[in-house]
Design a protein around this motif. Structure first.
Motif, mmCIF file in Angstrom:
data_model
loop_
_atom_site.group_PDB
_atom_site.id
_atom_site.type_symbol
_atom_site.label_atom_id
_atom_site.label_comp_id
_atom_site.label_asym_id
_atom_site.label_seq_id
_atom_site.Cartn_x
_atom_site.Cartn_y
_atom_site.Cartn_z
ATOM 1 N N ASN A 158 5.090 8.971 -7.158
ATOM 2 C CA ASN A 158 4.126 9.207 -6.061
ATOM 3 C C ASN A 158 4.216 8.099 -5.011
ATOM 4 N N GLN A 159 4.245 6.866 -5.488
ATOM 5 C CA GLN A 159 4.198 5.732 -4.562
ATOM 6 C C GLN A 159 5.503 5.624 -3.761
ATOM 7 N N GLU A 161 7.343 8.126 -2.926
ATOM 8 C CA GLU A 161 7.252 9.204 -1.933
ATOM 9 C C GLU A 161 6.404 8.751 -0.746
ATOM 10 N N LYS A 162 5.342 8.019 -1.022
ATOM 11 C CA LYS A 162 4.501 7.513 0.075
ATOM 12 C C LYS A 162 5.307 6.642 1.023
ATOM 13 N N HIS A 165 7.612 8.773 3.177
ATOM 14 C CA HIS A 165 6.884 9.431 4.274
ATOM 15 C C HIS A 165 6.453 8.451 5.342
ATOM 16 N N ALA A 166 6.010 7.274 4.903
ATOM 17 C CA ALA A 166 5.545 6.275 5.875
ATOM 18 C C ALA A 166 6.689 5.883 6.805
ATOM 19 N N VAL A 192 2.079 0.056 0.701
ATOM 20 C CA VAL A 192 2.443 0.801 -0.512
ATOM 21 C C VAL A 192 2.333 -0.100 -1.746
ATOM 22 N N ASP A 195 -1.414 -0.627 -2.498
ATOM 23 C CA ASP A 195 -1.950 0.615 -3.048
ATOM 24 C C ASP A 195 -1.549 0.752 -4.523
ATOM 25 N N THR A 196 -0.280 0.488 -4.809
ATOM 26 C CA THR A 196 0.217 0.579 -6.188
ATOM 27 C C THR A 196 -0.517 -0.412 -7.092
ATOM 28 N N SER A 205 -7.633 4.702 -6.446
ATOM 29 C CA SER A 205 -6.502 5.450 -5.894
ATOM 30 C C SER A 205 -6.781 5.994 -4.503
ATOM 31 N N SER A 206 -8.001 5.787 -4.007
ATOM 32 C CA SER A 206 -8.241 6.331 -2.669
ATOM 33 C C SER A 206 -8.984 5.329 -1.788
#
Ligand code: HEM
Ligand SMILES: *[C@@H]1O[C@H](CO)[C@@H](O)[C@H](O)[C@H]1NC(C)=O
Ligand SMILES: *[C@@H]1O[C@H](CO)[C@@H](O)[C@H](O)[C@H]1NC(C)=O
Ligand SMILES: *[C@@H]1O[C@H](CO)[C@@H](O)[C@H](O)[C@H]1NC(C)=O
Ligand SMILES: *[C@@H]1O[C@H](CO)[C@@H](O)[C@H](O)[C@H]1NC(C)=O
Length: 523
Positions: A158-159, A161-162, A165-166, A192, A195-196, A205-206
């Motif tokens: 997931n991370q 992928e972030k 995209h960024a 990122v 966040d991780t 997580s948000s």
């Protein structure tokens, strides 16, 4: 005002007394009056009072390597008035920090800044060797070991992928041919990585991205604070400076404490929110560090553990989060910059997890975010090196210098060449090569299969395995999504680290040009 003056006077008196006691009495004698062995050899003709401090601030661990050429693999040097003992090869690290556990892998917070940020050594990184420290370490181990591997692999995917995209968004905004400059890329990688770290350590997580940016800003301001000359002079024990700082703090307040408390507010919210959650959700099998820390379980050496206090728990969650964020971010940025200079290696990495794992290890060998770190002794002792006895005092810091250790040609063939193949478990012919550990004696010069970027022995990084796994997944997904070129591998030493005195090393970086590899041009 009267109480300020009397506080100042009493601080002054205590300080002077302690200086006299530590500098002039007992200084070269054991408690029973026997004289101590000599210090390990030291570099000649360093400037008065400051000694090696300015050199270290400018050049970091590479200056330690220069002194090792002059003095040998075990040497002693003063940075300011702080004496350190430097270990420049694996077997010496093995002898002093692994075999003897350095009586016993302790830590001492250095100077007012580190004391403020760790509240006098209350975090796992700064705590002395003690049951208190082992309780935190045990809790971290429990949390990591009891989280399912699939949870980590989904998170890392997931991370990654972030970040993919960024990067796409950064260059779309510019519409200038896929260019992402070093500042932009560092910003994205920081977000990122933070966040991780927040998800792993605090289960948040948000978090609002604006809060993350504010948090990153505060960390940056704290790093600037740590690099200020007065703060540095305190850390490196320049006389009288602690007195000046005490006076300043009494009159104006301590900036480090103020910033620390601002940062802590976030972690207070996040921690209370997680400890309030009930355990009903059976499908969610991942233990939360905040909860494990709040209920330390007995162990063989610690049958009736004293429980941690709430402020100790929150301070540790903050330190572990910031440690994880900073070092993950630093190495991710270095890896992307280096890989941009090596387009051919991107082709080799695609779809080859084994080579990606080797690429990660080679990156950590070549560009370790912490190029020096230390354990401190708990007792006065003599150590035997090359048949001579040398002095180690209680609270002496034994510094592991990766700038020499990771570039020792007895262990790494052509060490100045970046070559992930050295970490592939088998040769091209499919034969298992004979290898050694970097900690082993190595008379026949076999290649090493490991590195020391995560520390060693009792103080080994508890995030080493999951960090290497994350970096592997991230680099695979990045080369799958993009081809990229540009980049630069030049490094710089930063005076500030989180939050010890060694500082850290980072890649300066430059613009990178990304091209999407997916046929759909939605990116
Ligand atoms: C690439 C990323 C990382 C690097 C390069 C790194 C490096 C290190 C190093 C060199 C040490 C020893 C420090 C010293 O002795 O002063 C250490 C300790 C530690 N690290 Fe990491 N780390 C990383 C990521 C993480 C992560 C993700 C976690 C947790 C989730 C973590 C948790 C810890 C802990 C708990 C210690 C224990 C310190 C002790 O017992 O004294 N680290 N790390
Ligand atoms: C160091 O640790 C070992 C193993 O835990 C212990 O046996 C030894 O007594 C310790 N040494 C000191 C000086 O505390
Ligand atoms: C990964 O992302 C999915 C979709 O956004 C989400 O449902 C899941 O909780 C995430 N898992 C982890 C471990 O982050
Ligand atoms: C972690 O946070 C998520 C919400 O982001 C929550 O659903 C989950 O229950 C939390 N995990 C635990 C073990 O409490
Ligand atoms: C956490 O708790 C605070 C109040 O204690 C609340 O304002 C905040 O919205 C909560 N955050 C989350 C993510 O639940």
């Amino acid at each position: 005002m009267g109480s300020v003056v009397s506080t100042l006077l009493s601080v002054a008196f205590t300080y002077l007394l302690s200086q006299v006691v530590s500098q002039y009495m007992w200084v070269n004698k054991h408690a029973d009056g026997r004289p101590k062995s000599p210090w390990a050899p030291s570099p000649a003709s360093l400037p008065w009072l400051w000694n090696g401090l300015e050199d270290y601030q400018l050049k970091g661990s590479s200056i330690l390597s220069k002194w090792a050429m002059e003095c040998g693999h075990f040497f002693s040097v003063r940075l300011g008035q702080k004496r350190i003992l430097v270990l420049n090869d694996g077997p010496l690290v093995n002898q002093l920090l692994v075999d003897k556990d350095q009586y016993n892998s302790s830590k001492i917070p250095n100077g007012g800044f580190e004391m403020a940020l760790t509240d006098n050594g209350k975090t796992v990184y700064a705590a002395p060797f003690s049951l208190y420290w082992s309780r935190i370490r045990r809790s971290v181990a429990t949390t990591i070991n009891n989280s399912p591997a699939t949870w980590f692999s989904t998170l890392f995917s997931n991370q990654s992928e972030k970040l993919v995209h960024a990067i796409a968004q950064a260059w779309n905004q510019q519409e200038n041919g896929g260019k992402v400059n070093a500042d932009q890329l560092r910003g994205l990688v920081d977000l990122v990585a933070l966040d991780t770290a927040l998800i792993m350590v605090t289960n948040q997580s948000s978090v609002d991205p604006e809060d993350m940016v504010r948090l990153l800003d505060k960390v940056a301001i704290l790093e600037e604070e740590q690099a200020k000359p007065l703060v540095q002079y305190f850390t490196f024990r320049i006389p009288v400076i602690p007195l000046v700082i005490a006076a300043k703090n009494i009159l104006f307040g301590d900036a480090a404490v103020r910033l620390r408390n601002e940062l802590l507010k976030y972690f207070v919210d996040w921690t209370l929110n997680t400890t309030d959650l009930d355990d009903d959700k059976e499908e969610q099998k991942r233990p939360l560090l905040a909860k494990v820390l709040a209920d330390v379980k007995p162990s063989k050496n610690d049958p009736e553990p004293e429980q941690l206090k709430q402020d100790e728990i929150i301070l540790n969650l903050m330190h572990i989060t910031l440690h994880s964020y900073k070092y993950l971010s630093t190495i991710i940025f270095s890896m992307i910059q280096r890989l941009a200079t090596l387009p051919g290696m991107q082709d080799r990495l695609r779809g080859d997890p084994e080579f990606a794992a080797a690429f990660v290890k080679e990156s950590l060998r070549y560009d370790p975010p912490l190029r020096a770190y230390s354990h401190s002794s708990r007792v006065d002792q003599d150590v035997d090196v090359d048949g001579k006895k040398y002095r180690v005092d209680e609270d002496s810091e034994l510094v592991v210098n990766l700038d020499t250790i990771h570039f020792n040609s007895d262990y790494y063939v052509d060490p100045t060449i970046f070559n992930p193949d050295r970490f592939l478990p088998s040769s091209a012919a499919g034969q298992v090569r004979k290898t050694v550990s970097i900690l082993d004696n190595n008379p026949s010069r076999l290649p090493a299969h490991d590195h020391l970027a995560f520390g060693v022995s009792r103080r080994l990084c508890q995030g080493s395995r999951i960090s290497e796994e994350f970096l592997k997944v991230l680099i695979l997904q990045l080369v799958q999504a993009y081809s990229f070129h540009g980049g630069s591998t030049d490094r710089v030493h930063r005076i500030s680290g989180i939050w010890s005195w060694f500082g850290r090393e980072e890649t300066i970086g430059t613009t990178i040009f990304f091209t999407s590899r997916s046929s759909s041009s939605s990116l």
